[in-house]
Design a protein around this motif. Structure first.
Motif, PDB file in Angstrom:
ATOM      1  N   THR A  13      -9.784   0.435  -1.160  1.00  0.00           N
ATOM      2  CA  THR A  13      -8.813  -0.533  -1.675  1.00  0.00           C
ATOM      3  C   THR A  13      -8.049   0.039  -2.859  1.00  0.00           C
ATOM      4  N   LEU A  14      -8.769   0.730  -3.759  1.00  0.00           N
ATOM      5  CA  LEU A  14      -8.112   1.299  -4.936  1.00  0.00           C
ATOM      6  C   LEU A  14      -7.181   2.445  -4.549  1.00  0.00           C
ATOM      7  N   ALA A  65      -6.542  -5.881  -6.654  1.00  0.00           N
ATOM      8  CA  ALA A  65      -5.817  -5.031  -5.707  1.00  0.00           C
ATOM      9  C   ALA A  65      -5.885  -5.589  -4.297  1.00  0.00           C
ATOM     10  N   SER A  66      -7.069  -6.043  -3.899  1.00  0.00           N
ATOM     11  CA  SER A  66      -7.223  -6.629  -2.572  1.00  0.00           C
ATOM     12  C   SER A  66      -6.363  -7.872  -2.410  1.00  0.00           C
ATOM     13  N   SER A  67      -6.272  -8.677  -3.463  1.00  0.00           N
ATOM     14  CA  SER A  67      -5.436  -9.882  -3.395  1.00  0.00           C
ATOM     15  C   SER A  67      -3.968  -9.532  -3.218  1.00  0.00           C
ATOM     16  N   ILE A  68      -3.518  -8.503  -3.952  1.00  0.00           N
ATOM     17  CA  ILE A  68      -2.126  -8.061  -3.801  1.00  0.00           C
ATOM     18  C   ILE A  68      -1.879  -7.574  -2.382  1.00  0.00           C
ATOM     19  N   GLN A  69      -2.865  -6.854  -1.821  1.00  0.00           N
ATOM     20  CA  GLN A  69      -2.737  -6.385  -0.445  1.00  0.00           C
ATOM     21  C   GLN A  69      -2.590  -7.549   0.531  1.00  0.00           C
ATOM     22  N   GLN A  70      -3.405  -8.572   0.324  1.00  0.00           N
ATOM     23  CA  GLN A  70      -3.365  -9.717   1.249  1.00  0.00           C
ATOM     24  C   GLN A  70      -2.070 -10.512   1.098  1.00  0.00           C
ATOM     25  N   VAL A  71      -1.566 -10.621  -0.127  1.00  0.00           N
ATOM     26  CA  VAL A  71      -0.274 -11.297  -0.333  1.00  0.00           C
ATOM     27  C   VAL A  71       0.830 -10.528   0.390  1.00  0.00           C
ATOM     28  N   ASP A 124       0.824  -1.203   0.000  1.00  0.00           N
ATOM     29  CA  ASP A 124       0.000   0.000   0.000  1.00  0.00           C
ATOM     30  C   ASP A 124       0.863   1.260   0.000  1.00  0.00           C
ATOM     31  N   VAL A 125       0.316   2.312  -0.576  1.00  0.00           N
ATOM     32  CA  VAL A 125       0.993   3.606  -0.569  1.00  0.00           C
ATOM     33  C   VAL A 125       0.956   4.171   0.848  1.00  0.00           C
ATOM     34  N   ILE A 182      -3.657   1.409  -3.169  1.00  0.00           N
ATOM     35  CA  ILE A 182      -2.588   1.031  -4.096  1.00  0.00           C
ATOM     36  C   ILE A 182      -2.208   2.183  -5.027  1.00  0.00           C
ATOM     37  N   GLY A 183      -2.766   3.381  -4.758  1.00  0.00           N
ATOM     38  CA  GLY A 183      -2.351   4.572  -5.503  1.00  0.00           C
ATOM     39  C   GLY A 183      -3.251   4.968  -6.647  1.00  0.00           C
ATOM     40  N   MET A 184      -4.419   4.323  -6.828  1.00  0.00           N
ATOM     41  CA  MET A 184      -5.310   4.661  -7.930  1.00  0.00           C
ATOM     42  C   MET A 184      -6.052   5.962  -7.663  1.00  0.00           C
TER      43      MET A 184
END
Length: 489
Positions: free
Chosen positions: A270-271, A304-310, A237-238, A274-276
């Motif tokens: 969530t968006l 995006a949520s999946s990337i956050q959880q990873v 996350d940013v 991640i900087g959106m």
């Protein structure tokens, strides 16, 4: 019960053997034969002249821990048991001592308190010499003094080794309990992240089926591919403060709402994380007009949520690894590896790990991160542990829907971190004890009383300190750490 003869005084005659009874002569002979072989009988006679002969029944206590009445005991017949206990009556030490021998000289010579409870095991017969008479004997009987000091030296060295081992074991026990306390947070975060990943995969599978039924134009595929690559390249996350985050979420939520997107205010956080921005999504709105915009946005948000959880799983596993490494380093008395740590990033990562706890209590977190803070050279897992403990305590302190604040700033050669909450506060009489091991103000089963003590020791190892300011409705812990930290911290 014990029986005793009246307390005598030291015989000042040159030959203390003069006038001794047959029973006393037998005791002198036994002392010379069994305990003080190198001490002349004349000095042993002086010892007997100032001693009280005492008999004890099974289970009778001769001395207790922290006892300040110092007596010198000589065991002639029988056995005693030495024990030491913790505050909750768990035994730390237990040893049987069998006659013939003597004890009590360490407490007198070291001018301390008794470290053991001494209890007779079966019938016991011995001699007791008061502290005053003991010092007179040490002054007037050189051979007796030498024998006692020789034994004292050996016992002192043995107890020093034993105390060192006990302290190390207790410290290791504290470290182990602290480790278990700390592992709970990354473990819970990783478990929750794995569950959300499963939900996201199911959502993405359903959306993929819908996509396959429609087919996409070249412009739609290009926009989706570009945005998806941006999301996949966002490793974490940013980092932004609360005001920036709130403004961006409001701006994006309004944009989504204007374009008729359902659940816009749940998609926006969530968006934004991640900087959106709305500008980034313009191509998507152009390529998918009207109601067609809903599914691509849901796909993007699920990705995006999946990337956050990873990232959260990776962070949690890294924290577990760092904690295990810290314990291993401590056990082997080595030095942990040092890194250049950005305080704001460190706090941000810890806040991410505890996000599920904030959600459960609907806690509002305000972040005010100072700008242009110099990096801190340290064993970073240690300070992560400090943030975790302080934030975890704040979460427990606040009520449902409470508020927690996190601030960072630089002043002179120091970095400061403030963690505050609007809980009920810590009563003033308890504030002086909160950094003590095992002291806790939480209900039984909620707190171990270990977190703040661990946090204080970590901060002090970096030549820093923790301050507490607390009143009803406002508690604040301020951590100060000099950013020029010694390399052996």
């Amino acid at each position: 019960m014990a029986t005793a003869t009246p307390t005598p005084t030291l015989n000042q005659a040159p030959d203390c053997l003069f006038g001794r009874t047959a029973h006393e002569q037998d005791i002198i002979a036994q002392l010379h034969r069994d305990i003080f072989a190198d001490v002349p009988e004349t000095e042993l006679a002086c010892l007997v002249s100032v001693a009280q002969e005492k008999r004890h029944v099974d289970g009778e206590v001769l001395a207790t821990e922290d006892d300040r009445t110092h007596d010198f005991h000589i065991l002639l017949e029988g056995k005693v048991q030495l024990t030491r206990q913790t505050g909750d009556q768990r035994s730390l030490f237990r040893k049987n001592v069998t006659a013939p021998t003597f004890m009590g000289e360490m407490t007198i010579l070291a001018r301390g308190v008794s470290h053991f409870t001494v209890t007779s095991v079966g019938p016991l017969r011995g001699l007791r010499v008061s502290e005053e008479m003991f010092w007179q004997l040490m002054a007037s009987c050189p051979n007796l003094r030498e024998a006692i000091l020789k034994e004292f030296h050996m016992r002192w060295r043995g107890q020093a080794v034993m105390r060192s081992q006990e302290e190390r074991l207790m410290a290791l026990g504290t470290m182990t309990a602290g480790l278990m306390h700390e592992l709970n947070n990354p473990g819970a975060a990783a478990r929750r992240a794995a569950s959300l990943l499963r939900d996201n995969l199911n959502r993405m599978h359903l959306l993929a089926r819908k996509f396959s039924e429609h087919g996409h134009s070249e412009s739609q595929r290009a926009c989706l591919t570009d945005l998806q690559e941006r999301v996949l390249n966002a490793r974490r996350d940013v980092c932004m403060d609360s005001l920036q985050q709130s403004d961006r979420e409001e701006e994006l939520g309004s944009w989504l709402d204007e374009h008729g997107v359902e659940d816009a205010w749940n998609l926006a956080p969530t968006l934004v994380a991640i900087g959106m921005t709305s500008s980034d999504l313009q191509c998507l709105a152009a390529a998918f007009p009207g109601a067609e915009l809903q599914e691509p946005l849901q796909w993007l948000e699920a990705t995006a949520s999946s990337i956050q959880q990873v990232a959260l799983v990776e962070e949690s596993v890294a924290r577990v690894h760092d904690l295990a490494k810290a314990v291993k380093t401590y056990v082997h008395e080595g030095q942990g590896g040092q890194q250049s740590l950005a305080i704001n990033e460190s706090l941000h990562a810890t806040l991410m790990l505890l996000k599920h706890k904030f959600r459960e209590k609907q806690v509002t977190v305000t972040k005010e991160f100072g700008s242009n803070l110099p990096p801190l050279t340290c064993v970073c897992s240690g300070l992560n542990q400090v943030w975790t403990n302080l934030l975890d305590n704040a979460i427990d302190a606040v009520s449902q829907g409470g508020h927690i604040s996190v601030r960072t700033w630089k002043q002179d050669e120091d970095l400061y971190v403030s963690i505050g909450d609007d809980g009920p506060g810590i009563p003033e009489p308890e504030q002086q004890h909160i950094f003590e091991p095992f002291y806790t103000t939480k209900p039984a089963g909620v707190g171990t009383g270990m977190g703040l003590g661990i946090a204080q020791r970590i901060v002090e190892s970096y030549n820093g300190n923790i301050e507490l300011h607390s009143k009803p409705g406002a508690t604040e812990f301020i951590v100060r750490v000099p950013y020029e930290v010694a390399t052996d911290a």
